[in-house]
Design an enzyme around this catalytic site. Structure first.
Site, PDB file in Angstrom:
ATOM      1  CB  SER A   1       0.553  -5.058   7.692  1.00 48.53           C
ATOM      2  OG  SER A   1       1.349  -4.384   8.566  1.00 48.53           O
TER       3      SER A   1
ATOM      4  CB  ALA B   1       9.606   0.165   2.212  1.00 41.74           C
ATOM      5  N   GLY B   2       7.510   1.494   4.610  1.00 40.70           N
ATOM      6  CA  GLY B   2       6.339   2.460   4.575  1.00 40.70           C
ATOM      7  C   GLY B   2       5.230   1.927   3.713  1.00 40.70           C
ATOM      8  CG  MET B   3       6.042   0.658   0.364  1.00 36.83           C
ATOM      9  SD  MET B   3       6.923   0.258  -1.195  1.00 36.83           S
ATOM     10  CE  MET B   3       5.198   0.308  -2.095  1.00 36.83           C
TER      11      MET B   3
ATOM     12  CE  LYS C   1       0.794   1.441   4.484  1.00 38.54           C
ATOM     13  NZ  LYS C   1       1.571   2.425   4.719  1.00 38.54           N
TER      14      LYS C   1
ATOM     15  CG  ASP D   1      -1.000  -0.270   8.655  1.00 40.44           C
ATOM     16  OD1 ASP D   1      -1.767   0.545   9.054  1.00 40.44           O
ATOM     17  OD2 ASP D   1      -0.051   0.174   8.250  1.00 40.44           O
TER      18      ASP D   1
HETATM   19  P1  ATP Z   1       4.334  -0.049   7.716  1.00 43.28           P
HETATM   20  O1  ATP Z   1       3.981   0.511   6.402  1.00 43.28           O
HETATM   21  O2  ATP Z   1       3.035  -0.913   8.241  1.00 43.28           O
HETATM   22  O3  ATP Z   1       4.937   0.815   8.648  1.00 43.28           O
HETATM   23  P2  ATP Z   1       6.681  -1.066   6.861  1.00 43.28           P
HETATM   24  O4  ATP Z   1       6.708  -1.279   5.225  1.00 43.28           O
HETATM   25  O5  ATP Z   1       7.272   0.140   7.275  1.00 43.28           O
HETATM   26  O6  ATP Z   1       5.190  -1.357   7.055  1.00 43.28           O
HETATM   27  P3  ATP Z   1       7.414  -3.925   7.035  1.00 43.28           P
HETATM   28  O7  ATP Z   1       8.171  -4.313   5.850  1.00 43.28           O
HETATM   29  O8  ATP Z   1       5.989  -4.165   7.578  1.00 43.28           O
HETATM   30  O9  ATP Z   1       7.379  -2.434   7.367  1.00 43.28           O
HETATM   31  O10 ATP Z   1       8.609  -4.520   8.111  1.00 43.28           O
HETATM   32  C1  ATP Z   1       8.570  -3.779   9.428  1.00 43.28           C
HETATM   33  C2  ATP Z   1       9.286  -4.719  10.346  1.00 43.28           C
HETATM   34  O11 ATP Z   1       8.416  -5.822  10.384  1.00 43.28           O
HETATM   35  C3  ATP Z   1      10.691  -5.181   9.961  1.00 43.28           C
HETATM   36  O12 ATP Z   1      11.650  -4.755  10.598  1.00 43.28           O
HETATM   37  C4  ATP Z   1      10.525  -6.770   9.764  1.00 43.28           C
HETATM   38  O13 ATP Z   1      11.658  -7.311  10.086  1.00 43.28           O
HETATM   39  C5  ATP Z   1       9.495  -7.164  10.330  1.00 43.28           C
HETATM   40  N1  ATP Z   1       8.639  -8.030   9.566  1.00 43.28           N
HETATM   41  C6  ATP Z   1       8.141  -9.185  10.316  1.00 43.28           C
HETATM   42  N2  ATP Z   1       7.681 -10.126   9.310  1.00 43.28           N
HETATM   43  C7  ATP Z   1       7.716  -9.327   8.241  1.00 43.28           C
HETATM   44  C8  ATP Z   1       7.148  -9.896   6.692  1.00 43.28           C
HETATM   45  N3  ATP Z   1       6.513 -10.858   6.466  1.00 43.28           N
HETATM   46  N4  ATP Z   1       7.655  -8.957   5.671  1.00 43.28           N
HETATM   47  C9  ATP Z   1       8.205  -7.882   6.149  1.00 43.28           C
HETATM   48  N5  ATP Z   1       8.783  -7.336   7.489  1.00 43.28           N
HETATM   49  C10 ATP Z   1       8.367  -8.285   8.201  1.00 43.28           C
END
Ligand code: ATP
Length: 297
Positions: free
Chosen positions: A113, A107-109, A11, A146
């Protein structure tokens, strides 16, 4: 043996506002969530003869040149989701889940979740569970704020801590340039440095909903805003550089997604987005770069 494959879409936030920090530390948000065409692929297979060993096994298919890796243990959100579903539904058979990771990590994507959300859909089909989408969303919030949105996907207004969801019309057709600079941003750091209760500027999320209802890409672009951007930008100037480059190469607007560091630009023409891709790549501003589109379920 039955094997199920599911795409877990990433997302972006077309708008992200934080209303306040609650006394319990959670942040009350008002966000426009939008599914985009970057996805992980999860496959689900029943595991035979697990005996006393774990009921859940996770494997990651590593692609060539993939820098980041993820632990496939109990800390993985895929494991957490599977464990919660199997415990809740009383499943005693084992499951093997394979993850092909394409969404940039942290990455914020919502990469984690959306994988968790795919586990809900995957296990429902694999084990013939009777949960409906509302049941899955109610359970999903225990994994992450999320996750309920990722279970439904598409375009949504997200409120509360992220679990109060209202579907809104999808944006009109457009092209997206999505670029993640090669840095790691801690979501915790960004929220801690936001000072949510003293913000003087807020993006026009209600106006964004109206622009979506009107199907006005220009109206959507004009209202793109993210209160977390200032915090992350201050620490990482590459985010401002990326936005400037995207806009200099024809983006209607550009914004950081979530707590960053991913930046996206919106383009009317695919060709313009592709030219901007080349410019961003040449400058070495990001390692993961995609041209993609909005996705509706
Ligand atoms: P959001 O946009 O919800 O803040 P995000 O994109 O910033 O999420 P994610 O890629 O979801 O971040 O990763 C956040 C943390 O969750 C990472 O440090 C990672 O180690 C952990 N994590 C656990 N399981 C997963 C997974 N299946 N995919 C990605 N990260 C995961």
């Amino acid at each position: 043996m039955k094997k199920i494959e599911r795409r877990a879409y990433a997302k972006i936030n077309l708008g992200l506002d934080v209303i306040r920090r609650r006394p319990d530390g959670y942040h009350e948000v008002k966000m426009i969530m939008q599914t985009v065409g970057i996805y992980d692929v999860l496959t689900f297979k029943k595991m035979e003869g697990t005996g006393n060993s774990s009921l859940i096994r996770i494997q990651m298919e590593k692609k060539e040149n993939q820098g980041e890796s993820l632990p496939c243990d109990k800390s993985n959100l895929i494991y957490k989701a599977a464990d919660l579903i199997m415990e809740t539904c009383g499943i005693t058979e084992g499951v093997e889940i394979t993850l092909q990771k394409n969404i940039p990590i942290a990455a914020g994507m919502a990469g984690g979740s959306t994988d968790a959300a795919a586990v809900f859909h995957g296990l429902k089909e694999l084990f013939g569970l009777s949960m409906n989408v509302e049941d899955m969303k109610r359970l999903g919030v225990q994994i992450g704020a999320d996750v309920p949105y990722c279970i439904m996907g598409g375009t949504a207004l997200s409120q509360g801590i992220g679990e109060v969801l209202t579907p809104v019309p999808a944006p009109p057709e457009a092209y997206l340039l999505i670029a993640k600079p090669d840095i790691s941003v801690s979501t915790k750091y960004v929220y801690e440095n936001l000072h949510a209760n003293t913000l003087t500027w807020h993006p026009d999320i209600d106006g964004m909903v109206e622009a979506l209802k009107l199907g006005s890409l220009q109206g959507i672009a004009e209202r793109m805003g993210n209160v977390l951007e200032k915090v992350t930008e201050k620490e990482y100037p590459v985010i401002s550089r990326l936005k400037e480059e995207m806009k200099a190469h024809g983006a209607l607007n550009a914004l950081m997604s979530g707590s960053g560091p991913t930046v996206f630009g919106i383009y009317r023409e695919k060709e313009t987005a592709e030219k901007a891709y080349a410019a961003v790549e040449k400058l070495g501003l990001a390692r993961d770069i995609f041209v993609t589109e909005f996705i509706s379920p």
